[in-house]
Design a protein around this motif. Structure first.
Motif, mmCIF file in Angstrom:
data_model
loop_
_atom_site.group_PDB
_atom_site.id
_atom_site.type_symbol
_atom_site.label_atom_id
_atom_site.label_comp_id
_atom_site.label_asym_id
_atom_site.label_seq_id
_atom_site.Cartn_x
_atom_site.Cartn_y
_atom_site.Cartn_z
ATOM 1 N N ALA A 93 -9.369 4.160 -4.273
ATOM 2 C CA ALA A 93 -9.347 3.855 -5.694
ATOM 3 C C ALA A 93 -10.611 4.378 -6.358
ATOM 4 O O ALA A 93 -11.668 4.463 -5.721
ATOM 5 C CB ALA A 93 -9.238 2.352 -5.899
ATOM 6 N N PRO A 94 -10.546 4.730 -7.623
ATOM 7 C CA PRO A 94 -11.768 5.105 -8.334
ATOM 8 C C PRO A 94 -12.730 3.922 -8.414
ATOM 9 O O PRO A 94 -12.313 2.779 -8.613
ATOM 10 C CB PRO A 94 -11.260 5.477 -9.735
ATOM 11 N N GLN A 134 -13.851 -0.339 -15.764
ATOM 12 C CA GLN A 134 -12.523 -0.696 -15.335
ATOM 13 C C GLN A 134 -12.557 -0.860 -13.826
ATOM 14 O O GLN A 134 -13.065 -0.001 -13.108
ATOM 15 C CB GLN A 134 -11.511 0.393 -15.724
ATOM 16 N N ARG A 162 1.065 3.885 -2.920
ATOM 17 C CA ARG A 162 1.602 5.233 -2.813
ATOM 18 C C ARG A 162 3.111 5.128 -2.687
ATOM 19 O O ARG A 162 3.625 4.645 -1.681
ATOM 20 C CB ARG A 162 1.013 5.963 -1.614
ATOM 21 N N GLN A 201 -1.346 8.904 -10.584
ATOM 22 C CA GLN A 201 -2.156 10.036 -10.134
ATOM 23 C C GLN A 201 -1.324 10.916 -9.210
ATOM 24 O O GLN A 201 -0.748 10.435 -8.243
ATOM 25 C CB GLN A 201 -3.420 9.560 -9.423
ATOM 26 N N PHE A 213 0.848 8.364 -6.643
ATOM 27 C CA PHE A 213 -0.078 7.286 -6.341
ATOM 28 C C PHE A 213 -0.269 6.484 -7.618
ATOM 29 O O PHE A 213 -0.637 7.035 -8.655
ATOM 30 C CB PHE A 213 -1.398 7.904 -5.858
ATOM 31 N N TYR A 239 -2.010 3.365 -14.159
ATOM 32 C CA TYR A 239 -2.202 4.807 -14.165
ATOM 33 C C TYR A 239 -1.373 5.418 -13.049
ATOM 34 O O TYR A 239 -1.143 4.802 -12.015
ATOM 35 C CB TYR A 239 -3.670 5.179 -13.919
ATOM 36 N N LEU A 261 -2.061 3.383 -9.675
ATOM 37 C CA LEU A 261 -3.283 2.589 -9.719
ATOM 38 C C LEU A 261 -3.235 1.601 -10.864
ATOM 39 O O LEU A 261 -2.932 1.954 -12.002
ATOM 40 C CB LEU A 261 -4.500 3.496 -9.886
ATOM 41 N N LEU A 280 -2.253 7.602 -18.036
ATOM 42 C CA LEU A 280 -1.940 6.232 -18.405
ATOM 43 C C LEU A 280 -0.455 6.040 -18.620
ATOM 44 O O LEU A 280 0.180 6.781 -19.379
ATOM 45 C CB LEU A 280 -2.706 5.878 -19.689
ATOM 46 N N ARG A 321 -13.550 6.174 -23.749
ATOM 47 C CA ARG A 321 -12.692 5.238 -24.476
ATOM 48 C C ARG A 321 -12.552 5.753 -25.895
ATOM 49 O O ARG A 321 -13.470 6.350 -26.437
ATOM 50 C CB ARG A 321 -13.306 3.843 -24.527
ATOM 51 N N TYR A 373 -4.162 -2.274 -16.924
ATOM 52 C CA TYR A 373 -3.684 -0.901 -17.122
ATOM 53 C C TYR A 373 -2.936 -0.416 -15.885
ATOM 54 O O TYR A 373 -3.244 -0.821 -14.768
ATOM 55 C CB TYR A 373 -4.874 0.055 -17.342
ATOM 56 N N PHE A 397 -9.150 9.887 -18.760
ATOM 57 C CA PHE A 397 -9.884 10.542 -17.686
ATOM 58 C C PHE A 397 -9.749 12.056 -17.748
ATOM 59 O O PHE A 397 -8.694 12.595 -18.120
ATOM 60 C CB PHE A 397 -9.363 10.074 -16.327
ATOM 61 N N GLY A 398 -10.812 12.732 -17.348
ATOM 62 C CA GLY A 398 -10.701 14.153 -17.069
ATOM 63 C C GLY A 398 -9.910 14.362 -15.786
ATOM 64 O O GLY A 398 -9.576 13.404 -15.098
ATOM 65 N N LYS A 399 -9.639 15.619 -15.455
ATOM 66 C CA LYS A 399 -8.834 15.902 -14.269
ATOM 67 C C LYS A 399 -9.626 15.810 -12.976
ATOM 68 O O LYS A 399 -9.059 15.902 -11.895
ATOM 69 C CB LYS A 399 -8.176 17.271 -14.391
ATOM 70 N N GLY A 400 -10.913 15.643 -13.094
ATOM 71 C CA GLY A 400 -11.724 15.413 -11.915
ATOM 72 C C GLY A 400 -12.344 16.670 -11.342
ATOM 73 O O GLY A 400 -11.809 17.776 -11.472
ATOM 74 N N GLN A 414 -4.861 15.796 -9.399
ATOM 75 C CA GLN A 414 -4.829 15.536 -10.843
ATOM 76 C C GLN A 414 -5.659 14.328 -11.198
ATOM 77 O O GLN A 414 -6.000 13.503 -10.366
ATOM 78 C CB GLN A 414 -3.384 15.319 -11.294
ATOM 79 N N GLY A 415 -5.939 14.212 -12.451
ATOM 80 C CA GLY A 415 -6.616 13.021 -12.953
ATOM 81 C C GLY A 415 -5.647 11.857 -13.054
ATOM 82 O O GLY A 415 -4.537 11.895 -12.525
ATOM 83 N N LEU A 416 -6.100 10.827 -13.737
ATOM 84 C CA LEU A 416 -5.304 9.621 -13.905
ATOM 85 C C LEU A 416 -4.623 9.657 -15.276
ATOM 86 O O LEU A 416 -5.291 9.841 -16.294
ATOM 87 C CB LEU A 416 -6.206 8.378 -13.818
ATOM 88 N N PHE A 445 -14.780 11.794 -11.733
ATOM 89 C CA PHE A 445 -14.066 11.844 -13.001
ATOM 90 C C PHE A 445 -14.965 11.363 -14.130
ATOM 91 O O PHE A 445 -15.599 10.318 -14.002
ATOM 92 C CB PHE A 445 -12.828 10.945 -12.958
ATOM 93 N N PHE A 500 -10.492 -1.068 -10.419
ATOM 94 C CA PHE A 500 -9.220 -0.568 -9.924
ATOM 95 C C PHE A 500 -8.789 -1.308 -8.667
ATOM 96 O O PHE A 500 -9.608 -1.695 -7.829
ATOM 97 C CB PHE A 500 -9.306 0.921 -9.611
ATOM 98 N N GLY A 501 -7.476 -1.486 -8.539
ATOM 99 C CA GLY A 501 -6.906 -1.947 -7.292
ATOM 100 C C GLY A 501 -6.846 -0.801 -6.294
ATOM 101 O O GLY A 501 -7.142 0.342 -6.631
ATOM 102 N N PRO A 502 -6.446 -1.084 -5.047
ATOM 103 C CA PRO A 502 -6.428 -0.072 -3.995
ATOM 104 C C PRO A 502 -5.318 0.958 -4.153
ATOM 105 O O PRO A 502 -5.330 1.981 -3.468
ATOM 106 C CB PRO A 502 -6.243 -0.882 -2.718
ATOM 107 N N TYR A 542 -16.648 8.030 -12.683
ATOM 108 C CA TYR A 542 -16.032 7.345 -11.562
ATOM 109 C C TYR A 542 -16.003 8.275 -10.351
ATOM 110 O O TYR A 542 -15.875 9.496 -10.490
ATOM 111 C CB TYR A 542 -14.605 6.910 -11.915
ATOM 112 N N LYS A 557 0.830 -1.192 0.000
ATOM 113 C CA LYS A 557 0.000 0.000 0.000
ATOM 114 C C LYS A 557 0.871 1.252 0.000
ATOM 115 O O LYS A 557 0.563 2.227 -0.679
ATOM 116 C CB LYS A 557 -0.898 -0.007 1.245
#
Lengths: 113, 111
Positions: free
Chosen positions: B42-43, A102, A109, A37, A88, A35, A90, A45, B91, A33, B101-104, A41-43, B87, A104-106, B35, A9
């Motif tokens: 997590a999202p 999608q 960090r 973060q 972070f 990502y 993901l 890739l 696709r 995937y 993704f957008g920036k949220g 900010q957003g995610l 967010f 996501f895992g936890p 999301y 974690k």
């Protein structure tokens, strides 16, 4: 229980060291995937894989590497070439149909000291 | 490529209704997703719109207009636990290409 696990974690590393982040899924998903973060900010890739033994670079692949030797596993290595690795991370997976979410895992960090 | 725009912050009162807008530019389009992400978490998936119109799931609804490249997430009867980042995501080319993704939008629910 089906899902995605990431370990650890929290991870601390010294600057200049490579570190590998684990991602395992038992959802029988083909696609996985990674990502990144950053705060507020957003995610973004890093890499993705649509099938075993194949993967593609995302938007910010520089300084990272991946492997996909098994369907269940998609580890990410943060190399010393990554200029600002503290973030972070993901991992996610998805099924084949349009609209499939999608999962996501936890997250892990990573802090580089 | 794909790009998405959404407000960075929204504040609303507990019990009220809030709408979070998202506009997108894509080379292809295979639906708009939403999301939710709580701090440190997590999202988690909220909704998906593949076709124009409104999708409702409990207190949450999502709307899509493909002709306007626009969608929104509507949250009703706001609760304190709805404070989180939201967010929108699209696709590009097929069901297995990654979400962009957008920036949220950070939603703060106040008493």
């Amino acid at each position: 229980d089906g899902g995605i696990t990431q370990s650890p974690k929290y991870l601390f590393r010294k600057e200049g060291q490579n570190v590998t982040l684990s991602c395992e899924q038992n959802l029988n998903h083909d696609a996985m995937y990674w990502y990144r973060q950053d705060p507020g900010q957003g995610l973004r890739l890093i890499y993705y894989s649509q099938i075993v033994n194949d993967f593609q670079k995302g938007d910010i692949a520089e300084g990272y590497s991946v492997s996909r030797e098994k369907k269940e596993s998609f580890p990410l290595t943060v190399t010393s070439a990554q200029k600002n690795p503290t973030a972070f991370y993901l991992c996610a997976s998805s099924g084949p149909r349009l609209g499939n979410e999608q999962f996501f895992g936890p997250g892990t960090r990573l802090t580089v000291l | 490529g794909q790009s998405l725009e959404q407000p960075s912050e929204v504040t609303a009162v507990e019990g009220a209704i809030v709408q979070i807008n998202c506009t997108y530019q894509t080379s292809g389009f295979y639906g708009l997703s939403w999301y939710q992400q709580h701090d440190g978490g997590a999202p988690t998936f909220l909704s998906y719109n593949g076709l124009d119109g409104l999708e409702e799931t409990g207190r949450f609804s999502s709307f899509l207009s493909r002709s306007d490249s626009y969608g929104y997430l509507l949250l009703q009867e706001l609760q304190m636990k709805d404070s989180a980042s939201y967010f929108c995501a699209v696709r590009g080319n097929s069901g297995n290409t990654p979400l962009v993704f957008g920036k949220g939008t950070r939603l703060s629910v106040i008493a």
